[in-house]
Design a protein around this motif. Structure first.
Motif, PDB file in Angstrom:
ATOM      1  N   GLU A  12       0.852  -1.198   0.000  1.00  0.00           N
ATOM      2  CA  GLU A  12       0.000   0.000   0.000  1.00  0.00           C
ATOM      3  C   GLU A  12       0.892   1.254   0.000  1.00  0.00           C
ATOM      4  O   GLU A  12       1.903   1.305   0.690  1.00  0.00           O
ATOM      5  N   LYS A  16       2.800   3.183  -7.075  1.00  0.00           N
ATOM      6  CA  LYS A  16       2.688   2.546  -8.391  1.00  0.00           C
ATOM      7  C   LYS A  16       1.938   3.434  -9.397  1.00  0.00           C
ATOM      8  O   LYS A  16       2.392   3.604 -10.521  1.00  0.00           O
ATOM      9  N   GLU A  39      -5.240  -4.340 -11.934  1.00  0.00           N
ATOM     10  CA  GLU A  39      -5.966  -5.431 -11.264  1.00  0.00           C
ATOM     11  C   GLU A  39      -6.079  -5.102  -9.782  1.00  0.00           C
ATOM     12  O   GLU A  39      -5.087  -4.624  -9.207  1.00  0.00           O
ATOM     13  N   PRO A  40      -7.197  -5.362  -9.142  1.00  0.00           N
ATOM     14  CA  PRO A  40      -8.443  -5.757  -9.779  1.00  0.00           C
ATOM     15  C   PRO A  40      -9.124  -4.548 -10.417  1.00  0.00           C
ATOM     16  O   PRO A  40      -8.840  -3.417 -10.032  1.00  0.00           O
ATOM     17  N   ARG A  50     -13.808  -5.711  -8.067  1.00  0.00           N
ATOM     18  CA  ARG A  50     -12.934  -4.853  -7.261  1.00  0.00           C
ATOM     19  C   ARG A  50     -13.670  -4.307  -6.021  1.00  0.00           C
ATOM     20  O   ARG A  50     -13.149  -4.309  -4.924  1.00  0.00           O
ATOM     21  N   VAL A  54     -12.077  -4.703  -2.306  1.00  0.00           N
ATOM     22  CA  VAL A  54     -11.287  -3.650  -1.628  1.00  0.00           C
ATOM     23  C   VAL A  54     -12.084  -2.779  -0.655  1.00  0.00           C
ATOM     24  O   VAL A  54     -11.500  -1.984   0.062  1.00  0.00           O
ATOM     25  N   PHE A  70      -9.781 -12.862  -7.036  1.00  0.00           N
ATOM     26  CA  PHE A  70      -8.708 -12.158  -7.760  1.00  0.00           C
ATOM     27  C   PHE A  70      -8.366 -12.887  -9.056  1.00  0.00           C
ATOM     28  O   PHE A  70      -8.105 -12.264 -10.074  1.00  0.00           O
ATOM     29  N   ARG A  74      -8.693 -11.695 -12.838  1.00  0.00           N
ATOM     30  CA  ARG A  74      -7.495 -11.810 -13.701  1.00  0.00           C
ATOM     31  C   ARG A  74      -7.834 -12.518 -15.019  1.00  0.00           C
ATOM     32  O   ARG A  74      -7.392 -12.112 -16.079  1.00  0.00           O
ATOM     33  N   ARG A  96      -0.444  -3.953 -10.890  1.00  0.00           N
ATOM     34  CA  ARG A  96      -0.655  -5.250 -10.225  1.00  0.00           C
ATOM     35  C   ARG A  96      -0.991  -6.387 -11.204  1.00  0.00           C
ATOM     36  O   ARG A  96      -1.628  -6.199 -12.219  1.00  0.00           O
ATOM     37  N   PHE A  97      -0.540  -7.572 -10.803  1.00  0.00           N
ATOM     38  CA  PHE A  97      -0.856  -8.820 -11.518  1.00  0.00           C
ATOM     39  C   PHE A  97      -0.695  -9.944 -10.487  1.00  0.00           C
ATOM     40  O   PHE A  97      -0.806  -9.706  -9.270  1.00  0.00           O
ATOM     41  N   SER A 100       0.764 -10.069  -6.882  1.00  0.00           N
ATOM     42  CA  SER A 100      -0.043  -9.516  -5.780  1.00  0.00           C
ATOM     43  C   SER A 100      -0.759 -10.631  -5.022  1.00  0.00           C
ATOM     44  O   SER A 100      -0.874 -10.580  -3.805  1.00  0.00           O
ATOM     45  N   THR A 101      -1.237 -11.630  -5.757  1.00  0.00           N
ATOM     46  CA  THR A 101      -1.954 -12.726  -5.075  1.00  0.00           C
ATOM     47  C   THR A 101      -0.978 -13.527  -4.205  1.00  0.00           C
ATOM     48  O   THR A 101      -1.315 -13.927  -3.087  1.00  0.00           O
ATOM     49  N   TYR A 104      -0.028 -11.038  -1.244  1.00  0.00           N
ATOM     50  CA  TYR A 104      -1.132 -10.714  -0.320  1.00  0.00           C
ATOM     51  C   TYR A 104      -1.795 -11.975   0.241  1.00  0.00           C
ATOM     52  O   TYR A 104      -1.878 -12.155   1.439  1.00  0.00           O
ATOM     53  N   GLN A 105      -2.316 -12.831  -0.672  1.00  0.00           N
ATOM     54  CA  GLN A 105      -3.113 -13.961  -0.165  1.00  0.00           C
ATOM     55  C   GLN A 105      -2.228 -15.066   0.415  1.00  0.00           C
ATOM     56  O   GLN A 105      -2.686 -15.866   1.215  1.00  0.00           O
ATOM     57  N   ASN A 162      -7.638  -3.390   3.056  1.00  0.00           N
ATOM     58  CA  ASN A 162      -6.336  -3.921   3.451  1.00  0.00           C
ATOM     59  C   ASN A 162      -5.537  -2.971   4.330  1.00  0.00           C
ATOM     60  O   ASN A 162      -4.765  -3.401   5.187  1.00  0.00           O
TER      61      ASN A 162
HETATM   62  P1  TMP Z   1      -4.662  -1.149  -5.459  1.00  0.00           P
HETATM   63  O1  TMP Z   1      -5.128  -0.372  -4.300  1.00  0.00           O
HETATM   64  O2  TMP Z   1      -3.190  -1.156  -5.642  1.00  0.00           O
HETATM   65  O3  TMP Z   1      -5.401  -0.803  -6.698  1.00  0.00           O
HETATM   66  O4  TMP Z   1      -5.010  -2.717  -5.161  1.00  0.00           O
HETATM   67  C1  TMP Z   1      -6.191  -3.098  -4.621  1.00  0.00           C
HETATM   68  C2  TMP Z   1      -6.007  -3.937  -3.381  1.00  0.00           C
HETATM   69  O5  TMP Z   1      -6.157  -5.315  -3.717  1.00  0.00           O
HETATM   70  C3  TMP Z   1      -4.656  -3.802  -2.707  1.00  0.00           C
HETATM   71  O6  TMP Z   1      -4.870  -3.733  -1.301  1.00  0.00           O
HETATM   72  C4  TMP Z   1      -3.966  -5.103  -3.044  1.00  0.00           C
HETATM   73  C5  TMP Z   1      -5.095  -6.093  -3.188  1.00  0.00           C
HETATM   74  N1  TMP Z   1      -4.810  -7.242  -4.066  1.00  0.00           N
HETATM   75  C6  TMP Z   1      -4.709  -8.513  -3.503  1.00  0.00           C
HETATM   76  O7  TMP Z   1      -4.833  -8.674  -2.288  1.00  0.00           O
HETATM   77  N2  TMP Z   1      -4.479  -9.577  -4.331  1.00  0.00           N
HETATM   78  C7  TMP Z   1      -4.373  -9.456  -5.692  1.00  0.00           C
HETATM   79  O8  TMP Z   1      -4.166 -10.454  -6.399  1.00  0.00           O
HETATM   80  C8  TMP Z   1      -4.486  -8.122  -6.260  1.00  0.00           C
HETATM   81  C9  TMP Z   1      -4.379  -7.940  -7.740  1.00  0.00           C
HETATM   82  C10 TMP Z   1      -4.701  -7.048  -5.413  1.00  0.00           C
END
Ligand code: TMP
Length: 214
Positions: A12, A16, A39-40, A50, A54, A70, A74, A96-97, A100-101, A104-105, A162
């Motif tokens: 965060e 980007k 993405e998303p 999205r 989020v 996600f 994608r 993002r692509f 990120s998964t 994050y996940q 997040n």
């Molecule tokens: P962004 O704020 O950068 O647009 O991204 C949206 C949020 O989604 C950010 O907190 C990251 C999260 N995210 C995941 O948790 N997994 C994913 O695969 C993607 C693409 C985004």
């Protein structure tokens, strides 16, 4: 030269979107045919996904459910936007692509999911296609989150699902990105994002020039 697929990754508030804007100006000046996407939410359907992902409370779904959504986003993104653009010879720059998964996940949630399951979902949604180049904008989450909350103050809809998680979660995430880069050093370029916008932009341009001969 085949048009490249370039992705931007980071926690965060890593900057980007600002860097993608600057890179867009640079590519325009160079006469490159390109699109930017994210993405998303890079497609009409993705915008709806999205919103689910989020907004709202952090615990409204678990990492498994998130990973499925996600990857659904994608799959739609790849088939409706990314692959068609690449086929037309357009460069694709994505905010993002799939890293990120993984970050994050998988890593942020303390590796509760199995990486094999994430790889399986990747194969199902994307096949063996990969980005040509990935910039990982690395920043101390304390600084990134501060930036991110400041940005959220100006938003009517708060995309802070997040941001509201524990600092440790964001630290796991940061380490996760560094692990990803270690595993694929050729594809991933880690850059310090705790620097001024222009310095970071210049570094990004240098890598692009070296890799794609602009
Ligand atoms: P962004 O704020 O950068 O647009 O991204 C949206 C949020 O989604 C950010 O907190 C990251 C999260 N995210 C995941 O948790 N997994 C994913 O695969 C993607 C693409 C985004």
């Amino acid at each position: 030269m085949k048009a490249p697929f370039i992705t931007f990754e980071g926690g965060e508030g890593s900057g980007k979107s600002t860097q993608i804007k600057l890179l867009s100006n640079y590519l325009k000046e160079k006469g490159v045919d390109f699109i930017t996407t994210k993405e998303p939410g890079g497609t009409e359907l993705g915008v709806e996904l999205r919103r689910l992902l989020v907004e709202g409370s952090a615990d409204k779904m678990d990492a498994n459910a998130e990973a499925l959504l996600f990857f659904a986003d994608r799959r739609i993104h790849m088939t409706q936007k990314v692959w068609p653009a690449l086929k037309e010879g357009k460069w694709v720059i994505s905010d993002r692509f799939a890293d990120s998964t993984v970050a994050y996940q998988y890593y942020a949630y303390n590796q509760r999911l199995s990486i094999e399951d994430i790889d399986m979902l990747y194969g199902f949604a994307v096949g063996d296609f990969k980005p040509d180049l990935t910039f990982i904008l690395d920043i101390d989450p304390k600084i990134g989150l501060e930036r991110s909350f400041k940005k959220a103050e100006t938003m009517t809809v708060k995309e802070t699902r997040n941001e509201n998680r524990l600092l440790q979660w964001h630290q796991n995430l940061r380490q996760g990105y560094l692990e990803i880069a270690k595993k694929e050093p050729q594809r991933c370029v880690v850059l310090n994002a705790d620097t001024d916008v222009q310095t970071l932009h210049d570094k990004i341009v240098k890598v692009i020039e070296e890799r794609f001969g602009l």
